[in-house]
Design a protein around this motif. Structure first.
Motif, short mmCIF file in Angstrom:
data_model
loop_
_atom_site.label_atom_id
_atom_site.label_comp_id
_atom_site.label_asym_id
_atom_site.label_seq_id
_atom_site.Cartn_x
_atom_site.Cartn_y
_atom_site.Cartn_z
N LYS A 97 0.82 -1.22 0.00
CA LYS A 97 0.00 0.00 0.00
C LYS A 97 0.85 1.27 0.00
CE LYS A 97 -3.86 2.25 0.43
NZ LYS A 97 -4.73 2.23 -0.76
N GLY A 98 0.45 2.22 -0.83
CA GLY A 98 1.15 3.50 -0.88
C GLY A 98 2.32 3.51 -1.85
N ASP A 99 2.59 2.37 -2.45
CA ASP A 99 3.77 2.23 -3.30
C ASP A 99 3.34 1.77 -4.68
OD1 ASP A 99 6.37 1.68 -4.32
OD2 ASP A 99 7.06 1.27 -2.28
N LEU A 100 3.76 2.52 -5.71
CA LEU A 100 3.29 2.24 -7.07
C LEU A 100 4.36 1.60 -7.95
CD1 LEU A 100 1.45 5.67 -7.56
CD2 LEU A 100 0.51 3.56 -6.64
N SER B 98 10.34 15.24 -2.38
CA SER B 98 9.65 15.80 -3.52
C SER B 98 8.15 15.81 -3.27
CB SER B 98 9.93 14.96 -4.76
OG SER B 98 9.55 13.61 -4.51
N ILE B 99 7.47 16.50 -4.16
CA ILE B 99 6.01 16.45 -4.19
C ILE B 99 5.63 15.63 -5.42
CG2 ILE B 99 5.50 18.47 -5.66
CD1 ILE B 99 3.45 19.32 -3.48
N THR B 100 4.42 15.07 -5.44
CA THR B 100 3.94 14.37 -6.64
C THR B 100 2.49 14.81 -6.87
OG1 THR B 100 2.91 12.49 -5.53
CG2 THR B 100 5.27 12.30 -6.01
N ALA B 101 1.88 14.30 -7.92
CA ALA B 101 0.46 14.60 -8.15
C ALA B 101 -0.45 13.60 -7.43
CB ALA B 101 0.17 14.62 -9.65
N CYS B 124 6.77 13.37 -11.66
CA CYS B 124 5.64 13.13 -12.58
C CYS B 124 4.99 11.78 -12.34
CB CYS B 124 6.09 13.25 -14.02
SG CYS B 124 6.45 14.92 -14.49
N MET B 125 4.26 11.67 -11.25
CA MET B 125 3.45 10.47 -11.04
C MET B 125 2.19 10.87 -10.28
SD MET B 125 5.76 8.51 -8.20
CE MET B 125 4.50 7.39 -7.67
N ASP B 126 1.13 10.10 -10.45
CA ASP B 126 -0.10 10.40 -9.74
C ASP B 126 -0.71 9.12 -9.20
OD1 ASP B 126 -1.28 9.09 -11.86
OD2 ASP B 126 -2.10 10.91 -12.78
N ASP B 127 -1.94 9.20 -8.72
CA ASP B 127 -2.52 8.03 -8.06
C ASP B 127 -2.77 6.86 -9.01
OD1 ASP B 127 -2.76 8.86 -5.28
OD2 ASP B 127 -4.09 10.40 -6.04
N TYR B 159 10.74 22.38 -10.02
CA TYR B 159 11.69 21.51 -10.73
C TYR B 159 10.97 20.19 -11.05
CZ TYR B 159 15.43 24.74 -9.75
OH TYR B 159 16.21 25.86 -9.73
N LEU B 160 10.54 20.06 -12.30
CA LEU B 160 9.81 18.86 -12.69
C LEU B 160 10.76 17.71 -12.93
CD1 LEU B 160 7.33 20.51 -15.19
CD2 LEU B 160 6.69 19.44 -13.02
N ASP B 161 10.49 16.59 -12.28
CA ASP B 161 11.26 15.36 -12.52
C ASP B 161 10.39 14.45 -13.39
OD1 ASP B 161 12.29 12.74 -12.37
OD2 ASP B 161 13.23 13.14 -10.44
N PRO B 162 10.82 14.20 -14.64
CA PRO B 162 9.96 13.46 -15.57
C PRO B 162 9.76 12.00 -15.22
CG PRO B 162 12.10 13.88 -16.56
CD PRO B 162 12.10 14.61 -15.25
N LEU B 163 10.43 11.51 -14.19
CA LEU B 163 10.37 10.12 -13.74
C LEU B 163 11.05 9.19 -14.76
CD1 LEU B 163 7.94 8.64 -11.40
CD2 LEU B 163 8.53 7.19 -13.31
N VAL B 164 12.30 8.96 -14.48
CA VAL B 164 13.13 8.16 -15.37
C VAL B 164 12.98 6.68 -15.01
CG1 VAL B 164 15.48 7.73 -16.15
CG2 VAL B 164 14.78 10.06 -15.54
#
Lengths: 210, 265
Positions: A97-100, B98-101, B124-127, B159-164
Motif C-alpha cells: 500500500k502507498g507504493d506504485l 519531492s512532491i507528486t500529483a 511526474c506520477m499520480d494516483d 523543478y519537474l522530474d519526468p520520472l526516469v
C-alpha cells in the motif's frame, strides 16, 4: 531419450523463432510434452537465471529469453491433455500500500514463472487485507512483498502482523524485497527471507519450499 | 545549471555507519567535498532510518549546516521528517524533494512548500501509478504546474522530474523522458527540469556510461538540474563541457575552470 540441448540453447539466446521451430521438431519427434517443458524450456531458463545472478547476463536478455520460453510452452500446453505441469510451488506477489513501483516486482514474478512456479501477480498499492484475502483465496506456499519507498516498507510488517492475527502465518512463507530492504530489516519484521535481486528470489523460494 | 549533491544518504553504507556512530566529522567532510566539487545544493536523505527519521534528519541538517553555506535539499517522502528538516534549514532557499500529483502527498507537502518558500522537485506520477509514455507524463506535468502555480508557487521554484525508468525493461524509456523534457521546455519555459541519473541504467552493465550519456542527452533538450555525485569527476567534467557546447557557458569560463581543477586528466 530426446536431446533438448539445442532447445535450451535457443531459450538462453532468446531466439523465439528458433525455440518455436525446435519445439515443433521435438513434438514431431515424439518427445514427451512434459519433458519438452522441463528438460528443454525450463532447463534453458534455469541457465539464464544463474547467469543473470552471476552478472554474465542482463535484464533485457532475461526478458527475451523468458518470452521465447513462453512461446515454446504455449505450443506444448495443448498437448498435455489434462496433465498438469508439475509446479515448483505457488507464489503470490505484490507491491504494498502507498507504493506504485512495479518493475522489480514484475521481474521477480517473471523469473519465478520461468522457474516453474505458479505466480499470482496481485499488482501494486495493496493494503494488508488485500494480501490476506488473496492468501485465503489462492492458498500459496509463498507470498512476496515489494516496497521501493522507505515510507512504505513498514507496511510489510503490517501484512505479517495481519497474517498472524488471521491465523495464516504458519501456512505461508513471507519473502520481501525492494531497493531500501535489507536482510536486517527482514529479520526485524519477522519475514522468512529477503532477496536482493530476482534470480536470488527464485533460489530463495526453492530453498524455503525444499 | 543546478547540481544537487546526492551523497548524504543513509542508504549508503558509510553514511549509515557515520549516522549510527554520530560521526559528525565524516558527514562534515562529505558535505564540504560535495560543495567544493560544485554542488549548489546538498541533498539530505535519511529515509532508511525508518524508526527515527526526524531525529536523524535534525542531526544531519545541523551537522551539514555547521560547515557549508549552500542551501539544503530535504529529501524524504515522510512529512514529519520534511518538516523538521525545513524548520532547521537556514542557508538560503531550501529545496523539497519531492512532491507528486498523488492526492495525499500533494496535500501533505504543499503547505511546507508555501511556508518555507522552498524550491520543489515535482515528480511526474499520480494516483494512477507510474507513467509509461511521454503523453502520460505531459498530462501530469500540466496538472502539477497548474496546481502548484495556482497555489502561489512561482514557476521558477518548480523543478519537474519526468520520472526516469530503466531502458533495460522498456526500449523507449529514454525517448519518453527526452520527449517530456522537450515538451516542458517548450510549453512551460519558466519551470525547471531535474532528474537523478541512475534509474535509466538499472539492469545493465557499465551503468556509468549510460548515466553520463543520458545526462548529456537530457541537457541537450533543456534539462537544467541534476541530482548526482559531484565527486565523480567524469560526470562533473561532462556537465561543464556539455554546458559550453550548448552555448550556456560564456567564453567557456566554467569549462576552463573545470580544466584547471583537473576534471579532464
Amino acid at each position: 531419450m530426446y536431446n533438448f540441448s539445442d532447445l535450451s540453447k535457443a531459450v538462453i539466446a532468446g531466439q523465439e523463432s528458433k525455440v518455436k521451430e525446435l519445439t515443433q521438431a521435438a513434438i514431431n519427434g515424439g518427445a514427451e510434452p512434459l519433458a519438452i517443458i522441463n528438460e528443454g524450456l525450463i532447463a534453458g531458463m534455469n541457465v539464464v537465471g544463474a547467469r543473470f545472478k552471476s552478472g554474465e547476463m542482463f535484464v533485457p536478455e532475461v526478458l527475451v529469453a523468458a518470452r521465447s520460453m513462453g512461446a515454446g510452452v504455449a505450443m506444448v500446453k495443448p498437448l498435455l491433455l489434462g496433465q498438469e505441469v508439475p509446479s515448483s510451488g505457488k507464489v503470490l506477489i505484490g507491491t504494498v500500500k502507498g507504493d506504485l513501483h512495479d518493475i522489480g516486482k514484475n521481474l521477480v514474478a517473471l523469473m519465478l514463472e520461468s522457474g516453474g512456479f505458479d505466480v499470482v501477480n496481485l499488482g501494486i498499492d495493496l493494503a494488508p487485507d488485500k494480501f490476506v484475502a488473496a492468501v485465503k483465496e489462492y492458498q500459496p506456499q509463498v507470498i512476496g512483498l515489494s516496497a521501493l519507498l522507505t515510507t512504505t516498507m513498514l507496511v510489510m510488517k503490517d501484512v505479517i502482523e495481519l497474517l498472524k492475527e488471521e491465523g495464516l502465518r504458519d501456512r505461508v512463507k513471507v519473502i520481501i524485497g525492494g531497493a531500501p530492504i535489507s536482510y536486517d530489516f527482514s529479520s526485524e519484521i519477522g519475514a522468512d527471507g529477503f532477496a536482493p535481486d530476482a534470480a536470488t528470489a527464485v533460489d530463495l523460494c526453492r530453498k524455503l519450499l525444499a | 545549471m543546478l547540481i544537487v549533491g546526492e551523497l548524504i544518504n543513509t542508504s549508503r553504507q558509510l553514511v549509515k555507519a557515520a549516522v549510527e556512530a554520530q560521526d559528525a566529522a565524516y558527514v562534515k567532510q562529505l558535505a564540504n567535498n560535495e560543495v567544493e566539487a560544485g554542488a549548489n545544493y546538498v541533498d539530505i536523505n535519511c529515509g532508511t532510518k525508518v524508526h527515527n527519521e526526524p531525529e536523524t534528519m535534525q542531526w544531519l541538517v545541523e551537522t551539514v549546516q555547521s560547515v557549508v553555506s549552500v542551501p539544503l535539499c530535504i529529501d524524504t517522502p515522510n512529512p514529519k521528517a520534511m518538516d523538521v528538516g525545513l524548520a532547521l534549514a537556514k542557508n538560503g532557499q531550501p529545496m523539497i524533494n519531492s512532491i507528486t500529483a498523488e492526492k495525499e502527498r500533494f496535500q501533505a507537502i504543499l503547505p511546507m512548500v508555501l511556508k518555507h518558500k522552498a524550491k520543489v522537485v515535482a515528480l511526474c506520477m499520480d494516483d494512477s501509478g507510474m507513467p509509461e509514455t511521454a503523453d502520460d507524463r505531459k498530462g501530469i506535468v500540466r496538472r502539477l504546474v497548474g496546481d502548484l502555480t495556482a497555489k502561489g508557487v512561482p514557476e521558477d521554484d518548480i523543478y519537474l522530474d519526468p520520472l526516469v525508468k530503466p531502458v533495460s525493461t522498456s526500449n523507449e524509456a529514454g525517448l519518453e523522458v527526452l520527449e517530456t523534457v522537450s515538451f516542458i521546455h517548450d510549453k512551460f519555459p519558466g519551470v525547471h527540469t531535474i532528474c537523478g541519473l541512475s534509474n535509466i541504467s538499472f539492469g545493465l552493465p557499465n551503468r556509468q556510461v549510460l548515466n553520463r550519456l543520458f545526462m548529456v542527452q537530457t541537457m541537450t533538450v533543456g534539462m537544467d538540474a541534476y541530482i548526482l555525485d559531484p565527486l565523480d569527476k567524469v560526470i562533473m567534467g561532462f556537465v561543464y563541457a556539455s554546458q559550453a557546447l550548448l552555448g550556456k557557458d560564456p567564453f567557456c569560463g566554467q569549462y576552463l575552470v573545470a580544466h584547471r581543477n583537473g576534471l579532464y586528466e
